[in-house]
Scaffold this motif. Structure first.
Motif, PDB file in Angstrom:
ATOM      1  N   MET A  11      11.134  37.070 136.684  1.00  0.00           N
ATOM      2  CA  MET A  11      11.477  38.457 136.449  1.00  0.00           C
ATOM      3  C   MET A  11      12.997  38.655 136.502  1.00  0.00           C
ATOM      4  N   LYS A  12      13.642  37.999 137.451  1.00  0.00           N
ATOM      5  CA  LYS A  12      15.092  38.099 137.568  1.00  0.00           C
ATOM      6  C   LYS A  12      15.761  37.539 136.317  1.00  0.00           C
ATOM      7  N   GLN A  13      15.219  36.440 135.804  1.00  0.00           N
ATOM      8  CA  GLN A  13      15.736  35.816 134.581  1.00  0.00           C
ATOM      9  C   GLN A  13      15.639  36.786 133.405  1.00  0.00           C
ATOM     10  N   LEU A  14      14.519  37.503 133.291  1.00  0.00           N
ATOM     11  CA  LEU A  14      14.297  38.442 132.200  1.00  0.00           C
ATOM     12  C   LEU A  14      15.283  39.603 132.251  1.00  0.00           C
ATOM     13  N   LEU A  15      15.577  40.094 133.455  1.00  0.00           N
ATOM     14  CA  LEU A  15      16.444  41.257 133.582  1.00  0.00           C
ATOM     15  C   LEU A  15      17.920  40.944 133.384  1.00  0.00           C
ATOM     16  N   PHE A  16      18.362  39.772 133.787  1.00  0.00           N
ATOM     17  CA  PHE A  16      19.790  39.492 133.795  1.00  0.00           C
ATOM     18  C   PHE A  16      20.265  38.521 132.729  1.00  0.00           C
ATOM     19  N   SER A  17      19.430  38.173 131.764  1.00  0.00           N
ATOM     20  CA  SER A  17      19.863  37.252 130.720  1.00  0.00           C
ATOM     21  C   SER A  17      19.590  37.842 129.336  1.00  0.00           C
ATOM     22  N   ASN A  18      20.249  37.266 128.351  1.00  0.00           N
ATOM     23  CA  ASN A  18      20.055  37.610 126.943  1.00  0.00           C
ATOM     24  C   ASN A  18      20.390  39.076 126.635  1.00  0.00           C
ATOM     25  N   TRP A  19      21.510  39.559 127.146  1.00  0.00           N
ATOM     26  CA  TRP A  19      21.965  40.912 126.825  1.00  0.00           C
ATOM     27  C   TRP A  19      22.791  40.859 125.547  1.00  0.00           C
ATOM     28  N   HIS A  20      22.361  41.592 124.528  1.00  0.00           N
ATOM     29  CA  HIS A  20      23.077  41.675 123.271  1.00  0.00           C
ATOM     30  C   HIS A  20      23.366  43.134 122.971  1.00  0.00           C
ATOM     31  N   ILE A  21      24.054  43.392 121.885  1.00  0.00           N
ATOM     32  CA  ILE A  21      24.542  44.740 121.598  1.00  0.00           C
ATOM     33  C   ILE A  21      23.403  45.750 121.432  1.00  0.00           C
ATOM     34  N   MET A  22      22.302  45.370 120.787  1.00  0.00           N
ATOM     35  CA  MET A  22      21.199  46.318 120.604  1.00  0.00           C
ATOM     36  C   MET A  22      20.523  46.650 121.934  1.00  0.00           C
ATOM     37  N   ARG A  23      20.454  45.701 122.819  1.00  0.00           N
ATOM     38  CA  ARG A  23      19.848  45.954 124.129  1.00  0.00           C
ATOM     39  C   ARG A  23      20.727  46.916 124.930  1.00  0.00           C
ATOM     40  N   ILE A  24      22.029  46.770 124.831  1.00  0.00           N
ATOM     41  CA  ILE A  24      22.952  47.672 125.518  1.00  0.00           C
ATOM     42  C   ILE A  24      22.887  49.071 124.912  1.00  0.00           C
ATOM     43  N   ILE A  25      22.783  49.159 123.590  1.00  0.00           N
ATOM     44  CA  ILE A  25      22.668  50.467 122.937  1.00  0.00           C
ATOM     45  C   ILE A  25      21.389  51.162 123.363  1.00  0.00           C
ATOM     46  N   ARG A  26      20.277  50.433 123.440  1.00  0.00           N
ATOM     47  CA  ARG A  26      19.022  51.032 123.901  1.00  0.00           C
ATOM     48  C   ARG A  26      19.136  51.539 125.334  1.00  0.00           C
ATOM     49  N   LEU A  27      19.818  50.766 126.182  1.00  0.00           N
ATOM     50  CA  LEU A  27      20.009  51.181 127.568  1.00  0.00           C
ATOM     51  C   LEU A  27      20.840  52.460 127.635  1.00  0.00           C
ATOM     52  N   LEU A  28      21.935  52.518 126.898  1.00  0.00           N
ATOM     53  CA  LEU A  28      22.781  53.707 126.904  1.00  0.00           C
ATOM     54  C   LEU A  28      22.050  54.926 126.351  1.00  0.00           C
ATOM     55  N   PHE A  29      21.297  54.741 125.258  1.00  0.00           N
ATOM     56  CA  PHE A  29      20.545  55.854 124.683  1.00  0.00           C
ATOM     57  C   PHE A  29      19.444  56.321 125.631  1.00  0.00           C
ATOM     58  N   GLY A  30      18.803  55.384 126.330  1.00  0.00           N
ATOM     59  CA  GLY A  30      17.785  55.750 127.301  1.00  0.00           C
ATOM     60  C   GLY A  30      18.366  56.513 128.468  1.00  0.00           C
ATOM     61  N   LEU A  31      19.523  56.104 128.952  1.00  0.00           N
ATOM     62  CA  LEU A  31      20.173  56.823 130.052  1.00  0.00           C
ATOM     63  C   LEU A  31      20.634  58.212 129.615  1.00  0.00           C
ATOM     64  N   PHE A  32      21.153  58.305 128.389  1.00  0.00           N
ATOM     65  CA  PHE A  32      21.549  59.609 127.859  1.00  0.00           C
ATOM     66  C   PHE A  32      20.344  60.537 127.730  1.00  0.00           C
ATOM     67  N   SER A  33      19.231  60.015 127.219  1.00  0.00           N
ATOM     68  CA  SER A  33      18.023  60.824 127.072  1.00  0.00           C
ATOM     69  C   SER A  33      17.480  61.246 128.431  1.00  0.00           C
ATOM     70  N   LEU A  34      17.575  60.380 129.414  1.00  0.00           N
ATOM     71  CA  LEU A  34      17.129  60.721 130.764  1.00  0.00           C
ATOM     72  C   LEU A  34      17.981  61.846 131.339  1.00  0.00           C
ATOM     73  N   GLN A  35      19.274  61.781 131.123  1.00  0.00           N
ATOM     74  CA  GLN A  35      20.160  62.844 131.594  1.00  0.00           C
ATOM     75  C   GLN A  35      19.823  64.159 130.901  1.00  0.00           C
ATOM     76  N   GLN A  36      19.554  64.118 129.600  1.00  0.00           N
ATOM     77  CA  GLN A  36      19.182  65.319 128.855  1.00  0.00           C
ATOM     78  C   GLN A  36      17.843  65.881 129.334  1.00  0.00           C
ATOM     79  N   ALA A  37      16.929  65.002 129.683  1.00  0.00           N
ATOM     80  CA  ALA A  37      15.620  65.448 130.166  1.00  0.00           C
ATOM     81  C   ALA A  37      15.764  66.235 131.458  1.00  0.00           C
TER      82      ALA A  37
END
Length: 68
Positions: free
Chosen positions: A1-27
């Motif tokens: 599980m630790k391997q899944l969370l902390f490896s293979n971060w690419h630009i689309m994964r970061i964009i999804r994270l930022l958009f998810g955090l923005f949507s959470l703030q808006q919610a």
């Protein structure tokens, strides 16, 4: 599980994270359920690295000997 969370971060994964955090703030700010659902969807995809980013969902084009 630790391997899944902390490896293979690419630009689309970061964009999804930022958009998810923005949507959470808006919610929370506007008290909208739809933003909460969108946030959960994008955060799930970012955290667990799922989804069709970078054409990972495309069907591989394997040629057999009969097709050549």
């Amino acid at each position: 599980m630790k391997q899944l969370l902390f490896s293979n971060w690419h630009i689309m994964r970061i964009i999804r994270l930022l958009f998810g955090l923005f949507s959470l703030q808006q919610a929370f700010q506007y008290r909208e359920i739809l933003f909460g659902v969108m946030a959960a969807f994008f955060l799930f995809q970012a955290i667990f690295n799922t989804g069709c980013s970078l054409n990972e969902c495309s069907i591989p084009k394997n040629k057999t000997n009969n097709e050549q």
